[in-house]
Design a protein around this motif. Structure first.
Motif, PDB file in Angstrom:
ATOM      1  N   VAL A  97       0.835  -1.215   0.000  1.00  0.00           N
ATOM      2  CA  VAL A  97       0.000   0.000   0.000  1.00  0.00           C
ATOM      3  C   VAL A  97       0.868   1.263   0.000  1.00  0.00           C
ATOM      4  O   VAL A  97       0.427   2.338   0.400  1.00  0.00           O
ATOM      5  CB  VAL A  97      -0.987   0.007   1.198  1.00  0.00           C
ATOM      6  CG1 VAL A  97      -1.996  -1.115   1.047  1.00  0.00           C
ATOM      7  CG2 VAL A  97      -0.271  -0.082   2.536  1.00  0.00           C
ATOM      8  N   GLY A  98       2.122   1.112  -0.452  1.00  0.00           N
ATOM      9  CA  GLY A  98       2.981   2.279  -0.640  1.00  0.00           C
ATOM     10  C   GLY A  98       3.580   2.847   0.638  1.00  0.00           C
ATOM     11  O   GLY A  98       3.894   4.038   0.694  1.00  0.00           O
ATOM     12  N   ILE A  99       3.739   1.992   1.660  1.00  0.00           N
ATOM     13  CA  ILE A  99       4.293   2.451   2.938  1.00  0.00           C
ATOM     14  C   ILE A  99       5.544   1.653   3.265  1.00  0.00           C
ATOM     15  O   ILE A  99       5.579   0.429   3.105  1.00  0.00           O
ATOM     16  CB  ILE A  99       3.256   2.303   4.076  1.00  0.00           C
ATOM     17  CG1 ILE A  99       2.050   3.217   3.823  1.00  0.00           C
ATOM     18  CG2 ILE A  99       3.878   2.611   5.427  1.00  0.00           C
ATOM     19  CD1 ILE A  99       0.908   3.025   4.820  1.00  0.00           C
ATOM     20  N   THR A 135     -13.929  10.053   7.092  1.00  0.00           N
ATOM     21  CA  THR A 135     -13.242  11.184   7.717  1.00  0.00           C
ATOM     22  C   THR A 135     -12.589  10.713   8.999  1.00  0.00           C
ATOM     23  O   THR A 135     -12.958   9.657   9.536  1.00  0.00           O
ATOM     24  CB  THR A 135     -14.235  12.318   8.044  1.00  0.00           C
ATOM     25  OG1 THR A 135     -15.281  11.781   8.878  1.00  0.00           O
ATOM     26  CG2 THR A 135     -14.846  12.866   6.777  1.00  0.00           C
ATOM     27  N   PRO A 136     -11.588  11.449   9.520  1.00  0.00           N
ATOM     28  CA  PRO A 136     -10.948  11.034  10.759  1.00  0.00           C
ATOM     29  C   PRO A 136     -11.952  10.810  11.874  1.00  0.00           C
ATOM     30  O   PRO A 136     -12.920  11.556  12.029  1.00  0.00           O
ATOM     31  CB  PRO A 136     -10.013  12.211  11.072  1.00  0.00           C
ATOM     32  CG  PRO A 136      -9.711  12.823   9.759  1.00  0.00           C
ATOM     33  CD  PRO A 136     -10.981  12.659   8.965  1.00  0.00           C
ATOM     34  N   ILE A 137     -11.716   9.764  12.660  1.00  0.00           N
ATOM     35  CA  ILE A 137     -12.636   9.375  13.729  1.00  0.00           C
ATOM     36  C   ILE A 137     -12.425  10.291  14.932  1.00  0.00           C
ATOM     37  O   ILE A 137     -11.295  10.535  15.372  1.00  0.00           O
ATOM     38  CB  ILE A 137     -12.394   7.915  14.148  1.00  0.00           C
ATOM     39  CG1 ILE A 137     -12.719   6.980  12.968  1.00  0.00           C
ATOM     40  CG2 ILE A 137     -13.215   7.543  15.360  1.00  0.00           C
ATOM     41  CD1 ILE A 137     -12.297   5.567  13.164  1.00  0.00           C
ATOM     42  N   LYS A 168      -7.019   3.714   5.774  1.00  0.00           N
ATOM     43  CA  LYS A 168      -7.656   3.760   4.454  1.00  0.00           C
ATOM     44  C   LYS A 168      -6.877   2.923   3.445  1.00  0.00           C
ATOM     45  O   LYS A 168      -7.449   2.154   2.665  1.00  0.00           O
ATOM     46  CB  LYS A 168      -7.753   5.198   3.971  1.00  0.00           C
ATOM     47  CG  LYS A 168      -8.828   6.034   4.641  1.00  0.00           C
ATOM     48  CD  LYS A 168      -8.828   7.439   4.060  1.00  0.00           C
ATOM     49  CE  LYS A 168      -9.910   8.312   4.666  1.00  0.00           C
ATOM     50  NZ  LYS A 168      -9.895   9.679   4.092  1.00  0.00           N
ATOM     51  N   ARG A 169      -5.561   3.074   3.453  1.00  0.00           N
ATOM     52  CA  ARG A 169      -4.754   2.340   2.475  1.00  0.00           C
ATOM     53  C   ARG A 169      -4.875   0.829   2.676  1.00  0.00           C
ATOM     54  O   ARG A 169      -4.843   0.059   1.706  1.00  0.00           O
ATOM     55  CB  ARG A 169      -3.289   2.761   2.569  1.00  0.00           C
ATOM     56  CG  ARG A 169      -3.028   4.177   2.128  1.00  0.00           C
ATOM     57  CD  ARG A 169      -1.560   4.390   1.853  1.00  0.00           C
ATOM     58  NE  ARG A 169      -1.207   5.795   1.769  1.00  0.00           N
ATOM     59  CZ  ARG A 169       0.003   6.234   1.417  1.00  0.00           C
ATOM     60  NH1 ARG A 169       0.969   5.373   1.131  1.00  0.00           N
ATOM     61  NH2 ARG A 169       0.253   7.522   1.371  1.00  0.00           N
ATOM     62  N   LEU A 170      -5.001   0.407   3.927  1.00  0.00           N
ATOM     63  CA  LEU A 170      -5.095  -1.021   4.221  1.00  0.00           C
ATOM     64  C   LEU A 170      -6.510  -1.556   4.043  1.00  0.00           C
ATOM     65  O   LEU A 170      -6.735  -2.763   4.138  1.00  0.00           O
ATOM     66  CB  LEU A 170      -4.629  -1.282   5.657  1.00  0.00           C
ATOM     67  CG  LEU A 170      -3.135  -1.050   5.926  1.00  0.00           C
ATOM     68  CD1 LEU A 170      -2.850  -1.097   7.415  1.00  0.00           C
ATOM     69  CD2 LEU A 170      -2.289  -2.092   5.187  1.00  0.00           C
ATOM     70  N   LEU A 194      -2.257  13.758  14.083  1.00  0.00           N
ATOM     71  CA  LEU A 194      -1.982  12.334  14.276  1.00  0.00           C
ATOM     72  C   LEU A 194      -3.130  11.480  13.749  1.00  0.00           C
ATOM     73  O   LEU A 194      -2.898  10.445  13.107  1.00  0.00           O
ATOM     74  CB  LEU A 194      -1.743  12.039  15.764  1.00  0.00           C
ATOM     75  CG  LEU A 194      -1.131  10.683  16.095  1.00  0.00           C
ATOM     76  CD1 LEU A 194       0.280  10.580  15.526  1.00  0.00           C
ATOM     77  CD2 LEU A 194      -1.106  10.448  17.603  1.00  0.00           C
ATOM     78  N   THR A 195      -4.363  11.903  13.976  1.00  0.00           N
ATOM     79  CA  THR A 195      -5.498  11.110  13.488  1.00  0.00           C
ATOM     80  C   THR A 195      -5.552  11.095  11.959  1.00  0.00           C
ATOM     81  O   THR A 195      -5.932  10.090  11.365  1.00  0.00           O
ATOM     82  CB  THR A 195      -6.843  11.607  14.051  1.00  0.00           C
ATOM     83  OG1 THR A 195      -6.939  13.026  13.887  1.00  0.00           O
ATOM     84  CG2 THR A 195      -6.979  11.264  15.514  1.00  0.00           C
ATOM     85  N   ASP A 196      -5.156  12.185  11.315  1.00  0.00           N
ATOM     86  CA  ASP A 196      -5.097  12.186   9.852  1.00  0.00           C
ATOM     87  C   ASP A 196      -4.088  11.149   9.361  1.00  0.00           C
ATOM     88  O   ASP A 196      -4.342  10.426   8.384  1.00  0.00           O
ATOM     89  CB  ASP A 196      -4.700  13.571   9.330  1.00  0.00           C
ATOM     90  CG  ASP A 196      -5.844  14.576   9.377  1.00  0.00           C
ATOM     91  OD1 ASP A 196      -6.980  14.171   9.699  1.00  0.00           O
ATOM     92  OD2 ASP A 196      -5.593  15.768   9.110  1.00  0.00           O
ATOM     93  N   ALA A 197      -2.928  11.087  10.021  1.00  0.00           N
ATOM     94  CA  ALA A 197      -1.882  10.133   9.624  1.00  0.00           C
ATOM     95  C   ALA A 197      -2.360   8.697   9.814  1.00  0.00           C
ATOM     96  O   ALA A 197      -2.221   7.853   8.916  1.00  0.00           O
ATOM     97  CB  ALA A 197      -0.608  10.386  10.435  1.00  0.00           C
ATOM     98  N   TYR A 198      -2.940   8.396  10.982  1.00  0.00           N
ATOM     99  CA  TYR A 198      -3.403   7.041  11.259  1.00  0.00           C
ATOM    100  C   TYR A 198      -4.582   6.668  10.348  1.00  0.00           C
ATOM    101  O   TYR A 198      -4.702   5.518   9.916  1.00  0.00           O
ATOM    102  CB  TYR A 198      -3.822   6.910  12.723  1.00  0.00           C
ATOM    103  CG  TYR A 198      -2.675   6.890  13.719  1.00  0.00           C
ATOM    104  CD1 TYR A 198      -1.401   7.348  13.382  1.00  0.00           C
ATOM    105  CD2 TYR A 198      -2.858   6.430  15.015  1.00  0.00           C
ATOM    106  CE1 TYR A 198      -0.364   7.350  14.302  1.00  0.00           C
ATOM    107  CE2 TYR A 198      -1.832   6.414  15.943  1.00  0.00           C
ATOM    108  CZ  TYR A 198      -0.586   6.878  15.591  1.00  0.00           C
ATOM    109  OH  TYR A 198       0.435   6.866  16.509  1.00  0.00           O
ATOM    110  N   THR A 199      -5.448   7.643  10.071  1.00  0.00           N
ATOM    111  CA  THR A 199      -6.575   7.395   9.176  1.00  0.00           C
ATOM    112  C   THR A 199      -6.080   7.059   7.774  1.00  0.00           C
ATOM    113  O   THR A 199      -6.633   6.180   7.096  1.00  0.00           O
ATOM    114  CB  THR A 199      -7.513   8.620   9.128  1.00  0.00           C
ATOM    115  OG1 THR A 199      -8.060   8.848  10.426  1.00  0.00           O
ATOM    116  CG2 THR A 199      -8.650   8.412   8.141  1.00  0.00           C
TER     117      THR A 199
END
Length: 253
Positions: free
Chosen positions: A169-171, A244-246, A234-236, A225-230
């Motif tokens: 997933v590009g990570i 949207t971020p939780i 999403k990619r997975l 941080l929530t944007d990064a984890y979200t």
């Protein structure tokens, strides 16, 4: 409804007595800490994301035969896990130099290592989780030589799995840490992956841009941080691309 008995509260999770003997309910908090809890904050939704992502990784490991403590998800923040005797070590697998390794050895962050390097830290917040050798581990009886062989094998298998999943997933999986627990099945002991696997316990960089998608975002004040984890979720496919971020639910009067 009877109040659940709290067994332990850590920096990111609370453990409660489970509904059946030998089980524990693991609750993921929104608390974020860094630098041995010198930096603290509450990040709305972090616990939900870590719960979902850890469930995803634990289920994936089970499918390839790696034993874990995970039994099932209970709700957005809780999962039922097997009770285990936790070996007092953080097992760190490094594929690229970053964090304390870069500082300790003077290696530029992001340098690919010749092979995965496994390190061990003694779990003690008051000491700052110091780096220890296998000699220390054997001398103080934290784990036997057979345990260490099994721990190394588990750590490298987890690394192979996570590296492949993330690459797909590009990570880039820079490094991660896990904890290992002992469970007893009759007269036999078995080692299993315990605690959690999430962006809290991994370094994850976008392969194309180098953007950090892990707790370094919080450590270094790099954004949400929530944007990064979200983005990781999403990619997975753990969250739909349109989500949207939780955050915490909003009460409407």
């Amino acid at each position: 409804m009877a109040r659940r008995k709290k067994i332990y509260e850590g920096k990111a999770k609370i453990l409660y007595e489970g509904p059946e003997p030998g089980t524990i309910v693991q609750y993921f908090k929104d608390d974020a800490t860094a630098f041995n809890a010198e930096k603290k904050d509450v990040i709305d939704g972090k616990g939900v994301l870590n719960n979902r992502l850890s469930e995803y990784f634990m289920n994936g490991l089970a499918q390839i035969g790696v034993p874990t403590h995970f039994i099932k998800s209970l709700n957005m923040r809780e999962q039922l896990v097997r009770q285990a005797e936790i070996i007092p070590l953080e097992v760190i697998v490094r594929n690229y130099a970053a964090g304390t390794m870069s500082k300790r050895l003077g290696i530029d962050e992001g340098t690919q290592l010749p092979r995965p390097i496994v390190e061990y830290c003694y779990k003690d917040d008051s000491l700052g989780d110091p780096l220890v050798s296998e000699e220390h581990i054997a001398a103080f009886g934290w784990a036997s030589q057979q345990d260490m062989d099994d721990i190394l094998s588990l750590a490298l298998r987890v690394n192979d799995f996570l590296s492949g999943v993330m690459f797909g997933v590009g990570i880039k999986l820079v490094d991660f840490k896990i904890e290992i627990g002992r469970v007893f099945e009759g007269d036999f002991q078995r080692l299993i992956v315990a605690d959690e696997i999430s962006p809290d316990s991994c370094r994850l960089w976008d392969i194309e841009t180098g953007q950090k998608l892990d707790k370094d975002v919080f450590r270094r004040d790099l954004g949400s941080l929530t944007d990064a984890y979200t983005e990781v979720a999403k990619r997975l496919g753990v969250l739909p691309q349109s989500s949207t971020p939780i955050t915490k639910p909003t009460l409407i009067n």
